[in-house]
Design a protein around this motif. Structure first.
Motif, mmCIF file in Angstrom:
data_model
loop_
_atom_site.group_PDB
_atom_site.id
_atom_site.type_symbol
_atom_site.label_atom_id
_atom_site.label_comp_id
_atom_site.label_asym_id
_atom_site.label_seq_id
_atom_site.Cartn_x
_atom_site.Cartn_y
_atom_site.Cartn_z
ATOM 1 N N VAL A 51 1.152 -1.528 -0.231
ATOM 2 C CA VAL A 51 -0.562 -0.188 0.262
ATOM 3 C C VAL A 51 1.033 1.022 -0.060
ATOM 4 C CG1 VAL A 51 -1.634 1.056 1.605
ATOM 5 C CG2 VAL A 51 -1.747 -1.245 0.802
ATOM 6 N N HIS A 52 0.748 1.867 -0.853
ATOM 7 C CA HIS A 52 1.092 3.715 -1.407
ATOM 8 C C HIS A 52 0.615 4.047 -0.251
ATOM 9 C CE1 HIS A 52 3.305 2.754 -5.432
ATOM 10 N NE2 HIS A 52 2.379 1.562 -4.582
ATOM 11 N N GLU A 53 1.082 4.367 0.874
ATOM 12 C CA GLU A 53 0.242 5.088 2.037
ATOM 13 C C GLU A 53 0.693 6.286 2.237
ATOM 14 O OE1 GLU A 53 0.451 3.886 6.332
ATOM 15 O OE2 GLU A 53 -0.881 2.844 4.687
ATOM 16 N N TYR A 54 0.614 7.161 1.078
ATOM 17 C CA TYR A 54 1.232 8.632 0.872
ATOM 18 C C TYR A 54 1.185 9.003 -0.651
ATOM 19 C CZ TYR A 54 3.265 8.768 5.808
ATOM 20 O OH TYR A 54 3.787 8.004 7.065
ATOM 21 N N GLY A 55 1.013 8.318 -1.001
ATOM 22 C CA GLY A 55 0.355 8.820 -2.110
ATOM 23 C C GLY A 55 0.250 7.644 -3.343
ATOM 24 N N ALA A 56 0.045 7.588 -4.795
ATOM 25 C CA ALA A 56 0.988 6.525 -5.400
ATOM 26 C C ALA A 56 2.091 6.967 -5.807
ATOM 27 C CB ALA A 56 -0.152 6.696 -6.799
ATOM 28 N N HIS A 57 3.160 6.494 -5.771
ATOM 29 C CA HIS A 57 3.869 6.087 -6.882
ATOM 30 C C HIS A 57 4.599 5.532 -7.693
ATOM 31 C CE1 HIS A 57 4.680 8.548 -2.595
ATOM 32 N NE2 HIS A 57 5.647 9.449 -3.183
ATOM 33 N N ILE A 58 4.816 6.561 -8.852
ATOM 34 C CA ILE A 58 4.957 5.152 -9.907
ATOM 35 C C ILE A 58 6.368 5.897 -11.030
ATOM 36 C CG2 ILE A 58 4.100 4.895 -12.159
ATOM 37 C CD1 ILE A 58 1.486 5.588 -11.729
ATOM 38 N N PHE A 59 7.579 5.047 -10.527
ATOM 39 C CA PHE A 59 8.812 5.564 -11.523
ATOM 40 C C PHE A 59 8.729 5.310 -12.585
ATOM 41 C CE2 PHE A 59 13.243 5.613 -11.790
ATOM 42 C CZ PHE A 59 13.799 6.697 -10.953
ATOM 43 N N HIS A 60 8.874 6.396 -12.934
ATOM 44 C CA HIS A 60 9.391 6.789 -14.705
ATOM 45 C C HIS A 60 10.527 7.444 -14.679
ATOM 46 C CE1 HIS A 60 6.858 10.640 -14.658
ATOM 47 N NE2 HIS A 60 6.274 10.587 -13.284
ATOM 48 N N THR A 61 11.412 7.543 -16.169
ATOM 49 C CA THR A 61 12.406 8.153 -16.133
ATOM 50 C C THR A 61 12.884 7.779 -17.560
ATOM 51 O OG1 THR A 61 15.069 9.266 -15.322
ATOM 52 C CG2 THR A 61 14.394 7.078 -14.776
ATOM 53 N N ASN A 62 13.606 9.243 -17.930
ATOM 54 C CA ASN A 62 14.272 9.035 -19.439
ATOM 55 C C ASN A 62 15.923 9.354 -18.786
ATOM 56 O OD1 ASN A 62 12.471 8.820 -21.262
ATOM 57 N ND2 ASN A 62 11.823 10.639 -21.022
ATOM 58 N N ASN A 63 15.960 8.660 -17.515
ATOM 59 C CA ASN A 63 17.686 9.496 -17.298
ATOM 60 C C ASN A 63 17.960 7.652 -17.135
ATOM 61 O OD1 ASN A 63 20.400 9.892 -15.674
ATOM 62 N ND2 ASN A 63 19.154 12.311 -14.676
ATOM 63 N N GLU A 64 18.954 7.183 -17.767
ATOM 64 C CA GLU A 64 19.759 6.148 -17.748
ATOM 65 C C GLU A 64 20.622 6.121 -16.589
ATOM 66 O OE1 GLU A 64 19.610 2.771 -19.053
ATOM 67 O OE2 GLU A 64 19.116 4.484 -20.483
ATOM 68 N N ALA A 65 20.928 6.891 -16.252
ATOM 69 C CA ALA A 65 22.015 6.660 -14.794
ATOM 70 C C ALA A 65 21.037 6.551 -13.857
ATOM 71 C CB ALA A 65 22.757 8.043 -14.586
ATOM 72 N N VAL A 66 19.972 7.375 -14.057
ATOM 73 C CA VAL A 66 18.995 7.665 -12.608
ATOM 74 C C VAL A 66 18.553 5.470 -11.999
ATOM 75 C CG1 VAL A 66 17.180 7.617 -11.407
ATOM 76 C CG2 VAL A 66 18.628 9.838 -12.021
ATOM 77 N N TRP A 67 18.327 5.679 -13.899
ATOM 78 C CA TRP A 67 18.025 4.183 -14.099
ATOM 79 C C TRP A 67 18.846 2.626 -13.478
ATOM 80 C CZ3 TRP A 67 13.259 1.159 -13.754
ATOM 81 C CH2 TRP A 67 12.854 0.727 -14.063
ATOM 82 N N GLN A 68 19.949 2.495 -13.709
ATOM 83 C CA GLN A 68 21.175 2.078 -13.712
ATOM 84 C C GLN A 68 21.162 1.824 -11.981
ATOM 85 O OE1 GLN A 68 21.905 -0.311 -15.349
ATOM 86 N NE2 GLN A 68 21.072 0.598 -17.305
#
Length: 373
Positions: A51-68
């Protein structure tokens, strides 16, 4: 013991900075006034559902370094954000795409949809949009604005659309295709096992973590415990609101465990009419396709109704109100912060900035690179 860093807040910014500091051989203490780690991305397991206690969080990114980077701490599933809009029982596809236009007008081709939007734009006579209402009508026409934008936006912000700046809606996706993926991101998903586990993995090596601990109630003692403080709380609270309060929108959640395997068939349904008091309902199990980590169907479901409200002292601050008045006040607080030699202000509250998760992580990584010697 004296630590190299005291990190105030165990959300994404603090967790990333802590991990980088430990990787550089530094000693780190973290404190958080909440009873749990992970800040607003905290997930709690209920009947096998994260359960997302403080609201929905959906991870999305175009930043390759952050994704890795995030994939070092979690494996992400293939969740795609495709919300549904409910206007008085009529269901529409979001973001605005050919499914939406077909349901709204009966149009079948992109040319027909574009012509309908253009006709409504001309009828409204808008050339230079001056506010959110005019910007929305110029993007998608009057019908979609009235049914799918106006009521939802005014509930969310607590202000008439004519008083809201146009830029709020400029990032709204409008597509003359049948693509109903909300994000234009190369990478998207939810960490399997929940965000809390991901943050636990980030801060597993931290020397000391104290929860239910308010830094501001005893800051001098805490400051004496470390060479440098990384502060991710509200910047105006740090300075005892001496220049006035920065404004936020807050969110209240009504969460229920239901003895049903399916409430609405989608992770997010937005209620876009003005009469429904909540802005949306989240059904948490669909972030992970209704299954537990072993791939078994979950027999129950958890829903959260979200109510948007004006922030009052004592409420949880969620969305900065980045209008001219608040931006000017933040600049004054930032100037005060720049004179605090031993304190770094970071994250959504420390910088009074609406941050997507990937941007928070990128900012923390950049700050860590600059100051960790």
């Amino acid at each position: 013991m004296k630590y190299d860093y005291l990190i105030v807040g165990t959300g994404l910014y603090g967790a990333v900075f802590a991990h980088e500091a430990k990787a550089a051989g530094k000693t780190v203490m973290m404190i958080d006034k909440r009873p749990n780690i992970a800040g607003n991305v905290y997930t709690k397991k209920v009947e096998g559902i994260h359960v997302h206690e403080y609201g929905a969080h959906i991870f999305h990114t175009n930043n390759e370094a952050v994704w890795q980077y995030v994939n070092r701490f979690a494996t992400f599933n293939r969740f795609t954000n495709s919300p549904v809009a409910n206007y008085k029982g009529e269901l529409y596809s979001l973001p605005f795409n050919m499914y939406t236009f077909n349901k709204m007008w009966g149009v079948v081709t992109p040319q027909e949809a574009a012509a309908k939007i253009e006709a409504q734009r001309k009828e409204a006579g808008i050339t230079e949009p001056k506010n959110l209402e005019e910007q929305a009508i110029s993007l998608v026409g009057t019908d979609i604005y009235e049914k799918l934008i106006k009521g939802y936006t005014e509930k969310q912000w607590g202000r008439p659309c004519t008083e809201l700046p146009a830029f709020i809606i400029k990032r709204l996706p409008v597509r003359l295709t049948f693509d109903n993926n909300y994000f234009n991101a190369l990478h998207q998903g939810i960490p399997i096992g929940g965000y809390t586990r991901m943050v636990e993995n980030m801060i597993a090596d931290v020397d000391r973590i104290e929860l239910n601990t308010d830094y501001l109630e005893n800051r001098e003692a805490f400051n004496a415990m470390a060479d440098q403080v990384i502060y991710t709380g509200p910047i105006d609270a740090y300075f005892d609101y001496k220049l006035g309060h920065l404004e936020y929108r807050s969110v209240r959640f009504e969460t229920e465990l239901l003895d049903s395997d399916n409430f609405q068939g989608n992770a997010a349904v937005n209620y876009t009419d003005a009469e429904t008091p909540w802005t949306r309902i989240i059904e948490h199990k669909w972030f992970e396709f209704g299954k537990d980590e072993k791939g078994q169907d979950l027999p129950k479901t958890v829903i959260s109704r979200e109510y948007s409200s004006e922030w009052q002292p004592g409420d949880e601050p969620y969305y900065p109100v980045n209008d001219d008045k608040n931006s000017a006040l933040y600049k004054q607080y930032k100037a005060l912060g720049d004179n605090e030699d031993h304190v770094v202000f970071g994250g959504r509250l420390g910088e009074y900035k609406y941050y997507d998760m990937d941007a928070v992580i990128a900012s923390a990584l950049d700050q860590a690179k600059q100051i960790i010697q």
